[in-house]
Motif scaffolding. Structure first.
Motif, PDB file in Angstrom:
ATOM      1  N   ALA A  29     -95.697 122.067  36.328  1.00  0.00           N
ATOM      2  CA  ALA A  29     -94.224 121.650  36.069  1.00  0.00           C
ATOM      3  C   ALA A  29     -92.762 122.929  35.742  1.00  0.00           C
ATOM      4  O   ALA A  29     -94.224 123.197  35.072  1.00  0.00           O
ATOM      5  N   THR A  30     -92.503 123.300  35.965  1.00  0.00           N
ATOM      6  CA  THR A  30     -91.373 124.315  35.804  1.00  0.00           C
ATOM      7  C   THR A  30     -90.386 124.267  35.036  1.00  0.00           C
ATOM      8  O   THR A  30     -90.090 124.393  34.416  1.00  0.00           O
ATOM      9  N   VAL A  31     -90.442 122.611  34.558  1.00  0.00           N
ATOM     10  CA  VAL A  31     -89.745 121.979  33.670  1.00  0.00           C
ATOM     11  C   VAL A  31     -89.501 121.280  32.566  1.00  0.00           C
ATOM     12  O   VAL A  31     -90.906 120.463  33.294  1.00  0.00           O
ATOM     13  N   SER A  32     -89.888 120.780  31.430  1.00  0.00           N
ATOM     14  CA  SER A  32     -89.545 119.829  30.524  1.00  0.00           C
ATOM     15  C   SER A  32     -89.309 118.502  31.049  1.00  0.00           C
ATOM     16  O   SER A  32     -88.728 118.800  31.780  1.00  0.00           O
ATOM     17  N   VAL A  33     -90.063 117.971  30.534  1.00  0.00           N
ATOM     18  CA  VAL A  33     -90.212 116.137  31.026  1.00  0.00           C
ATOM     19  C   VAL A  33     -88.707 116.353  30.672  1.00  0.00           C
ATOM     20  O   VAL A  33     -87.472 115.272  31.201  1.00  0.00           O
ATOM     21  N   ASP A  34     -88.239 116.071  28.981  1.00  0.00           N
ATOM     22  CA  ASP A  34     -86.788 116.755  28.370  1.00  0.00           C
ATOM     23  C   ASP A  34     -85.842 116.504  28.584  1.00  0.00           C
ATOM     24  O   ASP A  34     -84.893 115.966  29.176  1.00  0.00           O
TER      25      ASP A  34
END
Length: 97
Positions: A29-34
């Motif tokens: 993943a390169t983007v956080s879940v939030d």
């Protein structure tokens, strides 16, 4: 006979190399879940791969007496349970009762 052994060895080595490549080339993943939620989520750039990344969510029941919040004017209902028949097929109940 020696050609068959060499050929099979080459196939095994190529298969092992391909398997190692696929295993080591896993996406992260390169983007956080939030950052992926809300009215303006941040979406990562597409990344073309040989095998697509598929993350399957674990199924979970709703807590007793609780349901998800639906939009105004809508209601959330649980789906009816399915049954697995002895031959392995799945039976989906029909009707509105």
């Amino acid at each position: 006979m020696q050609k068959i052994v060499i050929g099979l060895s080459a196939v095994v080595l190529l298969g092992a190399a391909a398997g190692t490549y696929v295993f080591l080339d896993r996406e992260q993943a390169t983007v956080s879940v939030d950052q992926g939620y809300g009215p303006s989520p941040v979406l990562p750039k597409p990344n073309a791969t040989i095998l697509p990344t598929v993350n399957i969510a674990e199924a979970a029941s709703w807590p007793e007496g609780k349901t998800p919040t639906a939009a105004e004017g809508l209601k959330v209902n649980a789906l009816r349970k399915t049954s697995i028949i002895r031959d392995g097929s799945t039976c989906f109940p029909t009707g509105t009762s």
